[in-house]
Write a protein that holds these residues in place. Sequence first.
Motif, PDB file in Angstrom:
ATOM      1  N   TRP A   1       0.835  -1.199   0.000  1.00  0.00           N
ATOM      2  CA  TRP A   1       0.000   0.000   0.000  1.00  0.00           C
ATOM      3  C   TRP A   1       0.872   1.253   0.000  1.00  0.00           C
ATOM      4  O   TRP A   1       2.007   1.227   0.490  1.00  0.00           O
ATOM      5  CB  TRP A   1      -0.901   0.003   1.234  1.00  0.00           C
ATOM      6  N   PRO A   2       0.334   2.358  -0.512  1.00  0.00           N
ATOM      7  CA  PRO A   2       1.112   3.607  -0.525  1.00  0.00           C
ATOM      8  C   PRO A   2       1.057   4.328   0.815  1.00  0.00           C
ATOM      9  O   PRO A   2       0.306   3.941   1.725  1.00  0.00           O
ATOM     10  CB  PRO A   2       0.415   4.426  -1.614  1.00  0.00           C
ATOM     11  N   PHE A   3       1.823   5.388   0.930  1.00  0.00           N
ATOM     12  CA  PHE A   3       1.846   6.189   2.157  1.00  0.00           C
ATOM     13  C   PHE A   3       0.471   6.760   2.482  1.00  0.00           C
ATOM     14  O   PHE A   3       0.157   6.988   3.647  1.00  0.00           O
ATOM     15  CB  PHE A   3       2.853   7.345   2.004  1.00  0.00           C
ATOM     16  N   SER A   4      -0.336   7.012   1.474  1.00  0.00           N
ATOM     17  CA  SER A   4      -1.618   7.688   1.700  1.00  0.00           C
ATOM     18  C   SER A   4      -2.771   6.746   2.029  1.00  0.00           C
ATOM     19  O   SER A   4      -3.878   7.202   2.308  1.00  0.00           O
ATOM     20  CB  SER A   4      -1.995   8.498   0.452  1.00  0.00           C
ATOM     21  N   ARG A   5      -2.520   5.436   2.029  1.00  0.00           N
ATOM     22  CA  ARG A   5      -3.616   4.487   2.290  1.00  0.00           C
ATOM     23  C   ARG A   5      -3.834   4.380   3.791  1.00  0.00           C
ATOM     24  O   ARG A   5      -3.117   3.660   4.505  1.00  0.00           O
ATOM     25  CB  ARG A   5      -3.294   3.123   1.694  1.00  0.00           C
ATOM     26  N   SER A   6      -4.830   5.082   4.305  1.00  0.00           N
ATOM     27  CA  SER A   6      -4.993   5.227   5.756  1.00  0.00           C
ATOM     28  C   SER A   6      -5.234   3.905   6.473  1.00  0.00           C
ATOM     29  O   SER A   6      -4.826   3.733   7.624  1.00  0.00           O
ATOM     30  CB  SER A   6      -6.147   6.194   6.066  1.00  0.00           C
ATOM     31  N   ALA A   7      -5.869   2.944   5.805  1.00  0.00           N
ATOM     32  CA  ALA A   7      -6.170   1.669   6.465  1.00  0.00           C
ATOM     33  C   ALA A   7      -4.918   0.832   6.697  1.00  0.00           C
ATOM     34  O   ALA A   7      -4.887  -0.005   7.604  1.00  0.00           O
ATOM     35  CB  ALA A   7      -7.177   0.880   5.633  1.00  0.00           C
ATOM     36  N   ALA A   8      -3.889   1.072   5.882  1.00  0.00           N
ATOM     37  CA  ALA A   8      -2.644   0.300   6.017  1.00  0.00           C
ATOM     38  C   ALA A   8      -1.512   1.107   5.400  1.00  0.00           C
ATOM     39  O   ALA A   8      -0.989   0.766   4.340  1.00  0.00           O
ATOM     40  CB  ALA A   8      -2.788  -1.059   5.334  1.00  0.00           C
ATOM     41  N   ARG A   9      -1.122   2.184   6.067  1.00  0.00           N
ATOM     42  CA  ARG A   9      -0.082   3.071   5.535  1.00  0.00           C
ATOM     43  C   ARG A   9       1.257   2.345   5.439  1.00  0.00           C
ATOM     44  O   ARG A   9       1.660   1.632   6.366  1.00  0.00           O
ATOM     45  CB  ARG A   9       0.081   4.297   6.433  1.00  0.00           C
ATOM     46  N   TYR A  10       1.941   2.597   4.335  1.00  0.00           N
ATOM     47  CA  TYR A  10       3.238   1.953   4.124  1.00  0.00           C
ATOM     48  C   TYR A  10       4.202   2.259   5.265  1.00  0.00           C
ATOM     49  O   TYR A  10       4.838   1.356   5.819  1.00  0.00           O
ATOM     50  CB  TYR A  10       3.848   2.415   2.791  1.00  0.00           C
ATOM     51  N   ASP A  11       4.318   3.546   5.615  1.00  0.00           N
ATOM     52  CA  ASP A  11       5.292   3.917   6.640  1.00  0.00           C
ATOM     53  C   ASP A  11       4.915   3.383   8.009  1.00  0.00           C
ATOM     54  O   ASP A  11       5.786   2.965   8.784  1.00  0.00           O
ATOM     55  CB  ASP A  11       5.477   5.437   6.681  1.00  0.00           C
ATOM     56  N   VAL A  12       3.628   3.344   8.314  1.00  0.00           N
ATOM     57  CA  VAL A  12       3.177   2.817   9.612  1.00  0.00           C
ATOM     58  C   VAL A  12       3.578   1.352   9.749  1.00  0.00           C
ATOM     59  O   VAL A  12       4.119   0.921  10.781  1.00  0.00           O
ATOM     60  CB  VAL A  12       1.649   2.985   9.763  1.00  0.00           C
ATOM     61  N   LEU A  13       3.327   0.575   8.703  1.00  0.00           N
ATOM     62  CA  LEU A  13       3.627  -0.857   8.770  1.00  0.00           C
ATOM     63  C   LEU A  13       5.124  -1.141   8.727  1.00  0.00           C
ATOM     64  O   LEU A  13       5.623  -2.000   9.468  1.00  0.00           O
ATOM     65  CB  LEU A  13       2.925  -1.590   7.624  1.00  0.00           C
ATOM     66  N   ALA A  14       5.845  -0.411   7.876  1.00  0.00           N
ATOM     67  CA  ALA A  14       7.293  -0.643   7.792  1.00  0.00           C
ATOM     68  C   ALA A  14       7.960  -0.359   9.134  1.00  0.00           C
ATOM     69  O   ALA A  14       8.831  -1.113   9.589  1.00  0.00           O
ATOM     70  CB  ALA A  14       7.891   0.219   6.693  1.00  0.00           C
ATOM     71  N   LYS A  15       7.557   0.715   9.791  1.00  0.00           N
ATOM     72  CA  LYS A  15       8.157   1.068  11.081  1.00  0.00           C
ATOM     73  C   LYS A  15       7.699   0.102  12.174  1.00  0.00           C
ATOM     74  O   LYS A  15       8.464  -0.196  13.105  1.00  0.00           O
ATOM     75  CB  LYS A  15       7.814   2.510  11.436  1.00  0.00           C
ATOM     76  N   TRP A  16       6.457  -0.386  12.080  1.00  0.00           N
ATOM     77  CA  TRP A  16       5.988  -1.369  13.063  1.00  0.00           C
ATOM     78  C   TRP A  16       6.836  -2.633  12.976  1.00  0.00           C
ATOM     79  O   TRP A  16       7.280  -3.164  13.991  1.00  0.00           O
ATOM     80  CB  TRP A  16       4.515  -1.704  12.809  1.00  0.00           C
ATOM     81  N   TRP A  17       7.079  -3.105  11.756  1.00  0.00           N
ATOM     82  CA  TRP A  17       7.903  -4.298  11.593  1.00  0.00           C
ATOM     83  C   TRP A  17       9.345  -4.045  12.036  1.00  0.00           C
ATOM     84  O   TRP A  17       9.993  -4.936  12.603  1.00  0.00           O
ATOM     85  CB  TRP A  17       7.867  -4.775  10.141  1.00  0.00           C
ATOM     86  N   ALA A  18       9.837  -2.842  11.798  1.00  0.00           N
ATOM     87  CA  ALA A  18      11.194  -2.505  12.238  1.00  0.00           C
ATOM     88  C   ALA A  18      11.306  -2.620  13.755  1.00  0.00           C
ATOM     89  O   ALA A  18      12.316  -3.099  14.286  1.00  0.00           O
ATOM     90  CB  ALA A  18      11.560  -1.095  11.774  1.00  0.00           C
ATOM     91  N   ASP A  19      10.259  -2.194  14.458  1.00  0.00           N
ATOM     92  CA  ASP A  19      10.252  -2.321  15.923  1.00  0.00           C
ATOM     93  C   ASP A  19      10.207  -3.786  16.356  1.00  0.00           C
ATOM     94  O   ASP A  19      10.787  -4.162  17.375  1.00  0.00           O
ATOM     95  CB  ASP A  19       9.055  -1.564  16.510  1.00  0.00           C
ATOM     96  N   VAL A  20       9.495  -4.619  15.572  1.00  0.00           N
ATOM     97  CA  VAL A  20       9.390  -6.043  15.912  1.00  0.00           C
ATOM     98  C   VAL A  20      10.755  -6.724  15.818  1.00  0.00           C
ATOM     99  O   VAL A  20      11.145  -7.496  16.701  1.00  0.00           O
ATOM    100  CB  VAL A  20       8.368  -6.754  14.988  1.00  0.00           C
ATOM    101  N   VAL A  21      11.499  -6.446  14.747  1.00  0.00           N
ATOM    102  CA  VAL A  21      12.782  -7.140  14.558  1.00  0.00           C
ATOM    103  C   VAL A  21      13.914  -6.523  15.371  1.00  0.00           C
ATOM    104  O   VAL A  21      14.950  -7.169  15.577  1.00  0.00           O
ATOM    105  CB  VAL A  21      13.197  -7.182  13.065  1.00  0.00           C
ATOM    106  N   LYS A  22      13.716  -5.306  15.860  1.00  0.00           N
ATOM    107  CA  LYS A  22      14.812  -4.563  16.506  1.00  0.00           C
ATOM    108  C   LYS A  22      15.519  -5.334  17.606  1.00  0.00           C
ATOM    109  O   LYS A  22      16.767  -5.384  17.636  1.00  0.00           O
ATOM    110  CB  LYS A  22      14.292  -3.221  17.029  1.00  0.00           C
TER     111      LYS A  22
END
Length: 438
Positions: A341-362
């Motif tokens: 999804w793109p940055f503007s897709r409010s239901a699943a924003r690209y940046d929101v999910l990418a950063k969430w996964w980054a926190d998971v693997v950190k």
Amino acid sequence: MDICFRRFQLMAKKSFSLIAMALLLSSCSSEPPVSLVTPSTPVTPGKSQQSQEPMRGIWLATVSRLDWPPVSSVNVSNTASRIRQQQNALTNKLDQLKSIGINTVFFQVKPDGTALWPSEILPWSDLMTGTIGENPGYDPLQFMLDEAHKRGMKVHAWFNPYRVSTNTKPSTVAELNSTASQHPSSVFVLHRDWIRTAGDRFVLDPGIPEARDWITSIVAEVVSRYPVDGVQFDDYFYTESPGSTLNDNETYRKYGGAFVSKADWRRHNTQLLIEQVSRTINKLKPDVEFGVSPAGVWRNRSHDPAGSDTRGAAAYDESFADTRRWVQQGLLDYIAPQIYWPFSRSAARYDVLAKWWADVVKPTNTRLYIGIALYKVGEPSKNEPDWMVNGGVPELKKQLDLNESVPQISGTILFREDYLNQPQTQQAVNYLRSRWGS
């Protein structure tokens, strides 16, 4: 362990290798999960990260001949001409990928219940010749490995673990049944009791222990025989559709007694498969990486406080795959969530999910690669118009910029190869070449 041993005594009568059986035997496990909501703290770390260049990968799908082999090649009656056409098509693709800067190909070697290598467990794929079980005259997996490695590119063997067929048409049933006289025959023939219908496809029932062992033995066969750089499972674990759900009520009655809900039991079954495969690969060839490419959303925050601020279909609840837990337990060398999804897709924003996964693997040693939607670039979309702006280049640039700016993100994988050749993606392809190419 006694139960596991009896299971493998039965399996030994089939066409499984002794080495795969020995590895599988060490992997049996049957403890149910503690709770529905997974813990918020890591469990155990995975093996140490290797120093390597950023992942610049691409998925090359063979199911339904989406990316390869060429559909036209199957109609070539002369074997030598067909082989030449298929091999030339693949080397041309690899040359193009190399010029763009791709360094890893995720090659789909098990698109369904067939194989793209001479397996002792699965019949030959019909994708090469049009007929299940017919020897194509060469080894596609070995050819891919030779040609990719020659170009300095890595190859991960991509498996769809549970899919047996892409449809349930009478003609498909007839083709599967036609393998009864072959060796090996289709699992559809050998273990009809493992087969279910779901999502309008024939699939294996993930709740059957022997079916999971069978899948693990297939991975072991490839890892033991080929110099693959990695193994990847895609997001198809439990796959259902509203009009075609998987009827595993009988399996649940037989094996699910320790579980409060079928959903929890299903997640446990997926967990067992990942554990078995992870341990088998580590015992057989520790340097071969094991990863999964799940749906981008693990859980939505509305269902679990540890989830992402999203409103998308969640792997935990729909595929019964607790992907976050696998990272925390160190079962994976990498995870590649499909954030399409793109940055503007409010239901699943690209940046929101990418950063969430980054926190998971950190806090773990699991690498994070992000799967991005090359297939959407340049395509008209009412909900995601960003893909159309300037050929999709601004959106693509934002996603790659984010991936390279977050320390926990180790690279990007594009879905999928044939979209590099479509008219609507050419601005984006030129951009990728200018950014990644040598």
